[in-house]
Design a protein around this motif. Structure first.
Motif, PDB file in Angstrom:
ATOM      1  N   TYR A  25      46.211  39.916  45.216  1.00 37.96           N
ATOM      2  CA  TYR A  25      44.904  39.980  45.863  1.00 37.96           C
ATOM      3  C   TYR A  25      44.064  38.807  45.368  1.00 37.96           C
ATOM      4  O   TYR A  25      44.273  38.304  44.259  1.00 37.96           O
ATOM      5  CB  TYR A  25      44.172  41.282  45.511  1.00 37.96           C
ATOM      6  N   GLU A  39      40.164  38.507  44.842  1.00 39.06           N
ATOM      7  CA  GLU A  39      38.897  39.238  44.853  1.00 39.06           C
ATOM      8  C   GLU A  39      37.745  38.251  44.689  1.00 39.06           C
ATOM      9  O   GLU A  39      37.687  37.509  43.709  1.00 39.06           O
ATOM     10  CB  GLU A  39      38.903  40.254  43.710  1.00 39.06           C
ATOM     11  N   GLN A  76      48.794  33.832  46.446  1.00 39.08           N
ATOM     12  CA  GLN A  76      47.753  33.675  47.448  1.00 39.08           C
ATOM     13  C   GLN A  76      47.795  32.227  47.915  1.00 39.08           C
ATOM     14  O   GLN A  76      47.889  31.304  47.103  1.00 39.08           O
ATOM     15  CB  GLN A  76      46.381  33.991  46.863  1.00 39.08           C
TER      16      GLN A  76
END
Length: 214
Positions: free
Chosen positions: A36, A38, A63
């Motif tokens: 992820y 964030e 990512q």
């Protein structure tokens, strides 16, 4: 090249935008790792879980930037500066690509191209200080193809960088589990060798990145 010039690609005064990034994890190969990005205020946190049991010791979570037609001309700069915040002691990989191919028509998967990679670990002192930076000169980037070094590959074409990625991988079973790395900014910088020594000559000029849509 202009000494001391910086080009902000992500973060810093420009900020972070969640739509600029997407997960690219080993789930595309049947794995269970998950990552992820964030976003909070002026920083981002790359975190998730690296699973290596499902794929027999292998595994990755990453990512990457979105926008298949985006291109950055970084030829006026000497390398990349990663400004970091709080981090763990795991080893991460920063990746650039200068070529993207259409998806394979038979299975819909993205076709492989050369990746230019740099592995790094945040020191314990820097992690505790929650403020450090990594400088990556173009020559520090190692060309790889499908995870293996490709020594006969051409150097990164800095006039047309197509993708930026940050990855957590197992390094053949050396690491697994939860991971977390805070990123304050990603910048292209000139005089990277001097900055690495703590010296930046001349007046620093900070610019915002221009992604050219091809």
């Amino acid at each position: 090249m202009i000494s001391g010039q910086e080009l902000t690609l992500f973060g810093g005064d420009k900020g972070w935008n969640a739509s600029d990034w997407t997960a690219s994890d080993d789930r595309v190969r049947g794995g269970k790792s998950q990552s992820y990005l964030e976003i909070s205020d002026s920083s981002s946190r790359f975190h998730g879980t690296l699973d290596i049991k499902t794929l027999g010791g292998a595994g990755f979570a990453s990512q990457r930037t979105t926008g298949e037609n985006c291109s950055w001309n970084l030829s006026k700069y000497d390398g990349i500066k990663l400004e970091l915040g709080k981090a763990d002691a795991k080893r991460y990989t920063f990746i650039l690509k200068d070529e993207l191919l259409p998806s394979n028509p038979d299975n819909g998967r993205e076709q492989s191209t050369i990746s230019y990679e740099y592995d790094f670990t945040v020191s314990e002192d820097a992690a505790m200080a929650e403020s450090s930076f990594i400088l990556v000169k173009w020559d520090d980037l190692k060309p790889t193809y499908r995870g293996k070094e490709k020594k006969d590959a051409a150097k990164l074409d800095t006039k047309k960088v197509k993708r930026v990625s940050i990855m957590m991988r197992s390094f053949f079973g050396e690491q697994e589990g939860e991971f977390s790395l805070s990123l304050k900014s990603i910048k292209a910088v000139s005089s990277a060798s001097d900055a690495k020594k703590g010296v930046v000559e001349g007046k620093k000029t900070t610019l915002r990145s221009l992604c050219v849509i091809l």
